[in-house]
Scaffold this motif. Structure first.
Motif, PDB file in Angstrom:
ATOM      1  N   VAL A 282       0.884  -1.170   0.000  1.00  0.00           N
ATOM      2  CA  VAL A 282       0.000   0.000   0.000  1.00  0.00           C
ATOM      3  C   VAL A 282       0.915   1.211   0.000  1.00  0.00           C
ATOM      4  CG1 VAL A 282      -1.684   1.353   1.288  1.00  0.00           C
ATOM      5  CG2 VAL A 282      -1.907  -1.135   1.179  1.00  0.00           C
ATOM      6  N   LEU A 283       0.846   2.009  -1.075  1.00  0.00           N
ATOM      7  CA  LEU A 283       1.749   3.143  -1.259  1.00  0.00           C
ATOM      8  C   LEU A 283       0.992   4.446  -1.082  1.00  0.00           C
ATOM      9  CD1 LEU A 283       4.710   3.864  -2.242  1.00  0.00           C
ATOM     10  CD2 LEU A 283       3.663   4.234  -4.482  1.00  0.00           C
ATOM     11  N   ALA A 284       1.458   5.279  -0.149  1.00  0.00           N
ATOM     12  CA  ALA A 284       0.838   6.589   0.084  1.00  0.00           C
ATOM     13  C   ALA A 284       1.549   7.635  -0.757  1.00  0.00           C
ATOM     14  CB  ALA A 284       0.920   6.949   1.562  1.00  0.00           C
ATOM     15  N   HIS A 285       0.770   8.389  -1.538  1.00  0.00           N
ATOM     16  CA  HIS A 285       1.374   9.412  -2.391  1.00  0.00           C
ATOM     17  C   HIS A 285       2.141  10.435  -1.555  1.00  0.00           C
ATOM     18  CE1 HIS A 285      -0.567   7.865  -5.910  1.00  0.00           C
ATOM     19  NE2 HIS A 285      -1.796   8.093  -5.444  1.00  0.00           N
ATOM     20  N   GLY A 286       1.473  11.032  -0.545  1.00  0.00           N
ATOM     21  CA  GLY A 286       2.090  12.036   0.310  1.00  0.00           C
ATOM     22  C   GLY A 286       2.587  13.249  -0.456  1.00  0.00           C
ATOM     23  N   TRP A 287       3.221  14.169   0.267  1.00  0.00           N
ATOM     24  CA  TRP A 287       3.805  15.339  -0.385  1.00  0.00           C
ATOM     25  C   TRP A 287       4.992  14.947  -1.248  1.00  0.00           C
ATOM     26  CZ3 TRP A 287       4.013  20.025   3.501  1.00  0.00           C
ATOM     27  CH2 TRP A 287       2.719  20.324   3.918  1.00  0.00           C
ATOM     28  N   ALA A 288       5.576  13.772  -0.966  1.00  0.00           N
ATOM     29  CA  ALA A 288       6.685  13.287  -1.787  1.00  0.00           C
ATOM     30  C   ALA A 288       6.205  12.833  -3.159  1.00  0.00           C
ATOM     31  CB  ALA A 288       7.398  12.139  -1.070  1.00  0.00           C
ATOM     32  N   GLU A 289       4.874  12.710  -3.314  1.00  0.00           N
ATOM     33  CA  GLU A 289       4.253  12.360  -4.594  1.00  0.00           C
ATOM     34  C   GLU A 289       4.787  11.038  -5.144  1.00  0.00           C
ATOM     35  OE1 GLU A 289       4.843  15.806  -7.015  1.00  0.00           O
ATOM     36  OE2 GLU A 289       3.383  17.007  -5.894  1.00  0.00           O
ATOM     37  N   LEU A 290       4.890  10.062  -4.260  1.00  0.00           N
ATOM     38  CA  LEU A 290       5.292   8.725  -4.700  1.00  0.00           C
ATOM     39  C   LEU A 290       4.197   8.133  -5.584  1.00  0.00           C
ATOM     40  CD1 LEU A 290       6.759   7.253  -1.383  1.00  0.00           C
ATOM     41  CD2 LEU A 290       7.928   8.543  -3.170  1.00  0.00           C
ATOM     42  N   GLY A 291       4.602   7.328  -6.547  1.00  0.00           N
ATOM     43  CA  GLY A 291       3.633   6.738  -7.462  1.00  0.00           C
ATOM     44  C   GLY A 291       3.927   5.285  -7.738  1.00  0.00           C
ATOM     45  N   LEU A 292       2.908   4.567  -8.219  1.00  0.00           N
ATOM     46  CA  LEU A 292       3.080   3.161  -8.585  1.00  0.00           C
ATOM     47  C   LEU A 292       3.992   3.054  -9.800  1.00  0.00           C
ATOM     48  CD1 LEU A 292      -0.610   1.915  -8.204  1.00  0.00           C
ATOM     49  CD2 LEU A 292       1.261   1.760  -6.542  1.00  0.00           C
ATOM     50  N   ILE A 293       4.672   1.926  -9.941  1.00  0.00           N
ATOM     51  CA  ILE A 293       5.626   1.758 -11.035  1.00  0.00           C
ATOM     52  C   ILE A 293       5.041   0.962 -12.189  1.00  0.00           C
ATOM     53  CG2 ILE A 293       7.614   1.981  -9.520  1.00  0.00           C
ATOM     54  CD1 ILE A 293       7.873  -1.046  -9.472  1.00  0.00           C
ATOM     55  N   ASP A 294       3.879   0.306 -11.977  1.00  0.00           N
ATOM     56  CA  ASP A 294       3.222  -0.443 -13.045  1.00  0.00           C
ATOM     57  C   ASP A 294       1.782  -0.681 -12.624  1.00  0.00           C
ATOM     58  OD1 ASP A 294       3.248  -2.671 -11.234  1.00  0.00           O
ATOM     59  OD2 ASP A 294       5.248  -3.222 -11.922  1.00  0.00           O
ATOM     60  N   ASP A 295       1.065  -1.464 -13.417  1.00  0.00           N
ATOM     61  CA  ASP A 295      -0.351  -1.704 -13.124  1.00  0.00           C
ATOM     62  C   ASP A 295      -0.617  -3.089 -12.551  1.00  0.00           C
ATOM     63  OD1 ASP A 295       0.182  -3.194 -15.357  1.00  0.00           O
ATOM     64  OD2 ASP A 295      -1.398  -2.313 -16.606  1.00  0.00           O
ATOM     65  N   ARG A 296       0.397  -3.725 -11.976  1.00  0.00           N
ATOM     66  CA  ARG A 296       0.190  -5.029 -11.352  1.00  0.00           C
ATOM     67  C   ARG A 296      -0.749  -4.901 -10.157  1.00  0.00           C
ATOM     68  NH1 ARG A 296       6.108  -7.733 -10.782  1.00  0.00           N
ATOM     69  NH2 ARG A 296       4.891  -9.055  -9.368  1.00  0.00           N
ATOM     70  N   ASP A 297      -1.451  -5.986  -9.858  1.00  0.00           N
ATOM     71  CA  ASP A 297      -2.497  -5.920  -8.836  1.00  0.00           C
ATOM     72  C   ASP A 297      -1.991  -6.155  -7.421  1.00  0.00           C
ATOM     73  OD1 ASP A 297      -1.953  -8.616  -8.853  1.00  0.00           O
ATOM     74  OD2 ASP A 297      -3.981  -9.251  -9.437  1.00  0.00           O
ATOM     75  N   ASP A 298      -0.660  -6.170  -7.235  1.00  0.00           N
ATOM     76  CA  ASP A 298      -0.118  -6.371  -5.887  1.00  0.00           C
ATOM     77  C   ASP A 298       0.196  -5.054  -5.187  1.00  0.00           C
ATOM     78  OD1 ASP A 298       2.024  -5.657  -7.451  1.00  0.00           O
ATOM     79  OD2 ASP A 298       3.410  -7.146  -6.618  1.00  0.00           O
ATOM     80  N   CYS A 299      -0.171  -3.933  -5.804  1.00  0.00           N
ATOM     81  CA  CYS A 299       0.068  -2.614  -5.217  1.00  0.00           C
ATOM     82  C   CYS A 299      -1.210  -1.784  -5.268  1.00  0.00           C
ATOM     83  CB  CYS A 299       1.180  -1.872  -5.955  1.00  0.00           C
ATOM     84  SG  CYS A 299       2.790  -2.676  -5.867  1.00  0.00           S
ATOM     85  N   PHE A 300      -1.385  -0.966  -4.226  1.00  0.00           N
ATOM     86  CA  PHE A 300      -2.558  -0.089  -4.151  1.00  0.00           C
ATOM     87  C   PHE A 300      -2.090   1.264  -3.649  1.00  0.00           C
ATOM     88  CE2 PHE A 300      -6.472   1.753  -2.664  1.00  0.00           C
ATOM     89  CZ  PHE A 300      -7.460   1.226  -3.505  1.00  0.00           C
TER      90      PHE A 300
END
Length: 415
Positions: A282-300
């Motif tokens: 589970v990845l929080a965008h936050g002010w650091a603006e982190l983002g997913l690296i692909d569209d795999r279903d193991d990340c939200f």
């Protein structure tokens, strides 16, 4: 009785004051919070039922500008930047707090040093009771810890006497903030102060952190009272999509770096390290603006979220080491990997490692390999067991204890 709570900082500075404001109101005290007027903070304080009196400027874009301006500057240039910004903050925050303090009997100030100086000036001018608050023991003069090192003012190599270092800290704060504070005092017709640290710290300091996570052994250099962390209860449900993701497999690892601008590939490194262990993210965008690296279903990916509800459902929490996130993970019994960046974050990383509830990442820039090694420690059964044990020792009544203390102090001085 009316109390103004003041801060200038990120969410970790604002949310605890929302909790304290709500606790004061529960005791029949009128409380308002002066904080940056960013939309997210307005929503946060509205949820707590505490009025917002906007500080001199929103903080999100201001913080980004300061980071960009200091990134490639020399230590000496960064020191000049700090002093220049201090003068602006003292003047503009003084004006904002003068309006916010109308009708108040006391002001309790947290956050940036020059913002607290402005609060002390307003209290002095209006004859109000003033108290400084902080969220970590390292900011308080003590023979048990060294002072913070500022750009352009390094602590001398080889000096191990903390008392001597704290004496030097007085000169450092005078050098960085003295002109800003005394310049504004002169504009108000007030005489200069010789020790700006003593002026801003005041007679007694409120230490708002959990005594298990951040113990305060006491100090003859300052009068401080520890109440426990200010935790705002959060009853918001998790979004349906996130709940479905959590229900669809084993506990994921949470990754979030709050308002800290870590390397852009920090999110990718974390996802790679977590995937290598067969876990989900589970990845929080936050002010650091982190983002997913692909569209795999193991990340939200999530935005602003109820951490209290989420952290009880994750295998571990990877974060930057803010006081609030550290306390929230500890309260939920979630092992932690802390990647400290600035300020008090190295302290919280060290405490997590000392308590055996996680790992302190070595260095501010994480890689897949370094995070994998840290996760190995955090995901070990003994760390999970220790985190579960420590969770039962985290105080949840810090805001209430501070509210009672403030009411008692005000009642005593008004007699």
């Amino acid at each position: 009785m009316r109390i103004l709570l003041s801060t200038y900082g990120s969410r970790g500075d604002v949310e605890p004051l929302a909790a304290l404001g709500a606790a004061l109101q529960a005791h029949g005290v009128e409380a308002r919070v002066s904080a940056p007027g960013d939309e997210e903070f307005g929503a946060l304080l509205a949820r707590a039922g505490v009025p917002l009196a906007p500080a001199f400027a929103p903080v999100r874009e201001w913080a980004k500008e300061m980071i960009n301006r200091s990134r490639s500057a020399s230590p000496e240039d960064r020191a000049r930047l700090i002093s220049g910004q201090a003068a602006e903050i003292v003047a503009r925050q003084y004006a904002a707090l003068s309006a916010a303090a109308e009708g108040c009997d006391a002001v309790v100030a947290f956050g940036l040093f020059p913002s607290c100086a402005a609060a002390r000036l307003v209290a002095e001018q209006r004859g109000m009771r003033y108290m400084l608050g902080t969220f970590c023991p390292i900011w308080l003069p003590s023979p048990h810890n060294r002072p913070h090192e500022y750009p352009g003012h390094p602590l001398p190599a080889g000096v191990t006497d903390n008392r001597l270092l704290w004496e030097m800290d007085i000169r450092t704060k005078n050098a960085l903030f003295g002109e800003a504070i005394n310049g504004h005092r002169a504009s108000l017709g007030l005489s200069p102060v010789q020790d700006v640290r003593d002026y801003v710290y005041g007679d007694r300091v409120l230490l708002a952190c959990d005594p298990t996570l951040g113990p305060w052994p006491g100090s003859d250099l300052i009068d401080a009272v520890q109440t426990g962390a200010f935790i705002l209860p959060d009853e918001r449900p998790l979004p349906d999509g996130l709940k479905a993701f959590l229900d669809a497999g084993p506990r994921p690892v949470y990754v979030g770096f709050g308002s800290i601008a870590v390397a852009r590939d920090a999110g990718a490194a974390a996802i790679d390290a977590i995937r290598a262990k067969g876990l989900r993210t589970v990845l929080a965008h936050g002010w650091a603006e982190l983002g997913l690296i692909d569209d795999r279903d193991d990340c939200f990916a999530v935005g602003e979220i109820n951490q209290q509800a989420l952290f009880g459902r994750v295998a571990a929490v990877i974060h930057h080491g803010g006081a609030g996130t550290t306390a929230a993970a500890a309260q939920a019994g979630a092992p932690q990997v802390i990647v400290p960046q600035i300020g008090d974050q190295p302290y919280w990383a060290r405490r997590a490692a000392e308590l055996g509830i996680g790992a302190a990442h070595d260095g501010p820039v994480p890689t897949a390999r370094s995070l994998s090694e840290a996760l190995e420690t955090a995901l070990a059964p003994e760390a999970g067991a220790r985190a579960s044990s420590i969770a039962g020792r985290i105080r949840t009544d810090g805001a209430g204890a501070a509210a009672r203390l403030l009411i008692e102090l005000l009642d005593r001085t008004s007699r």
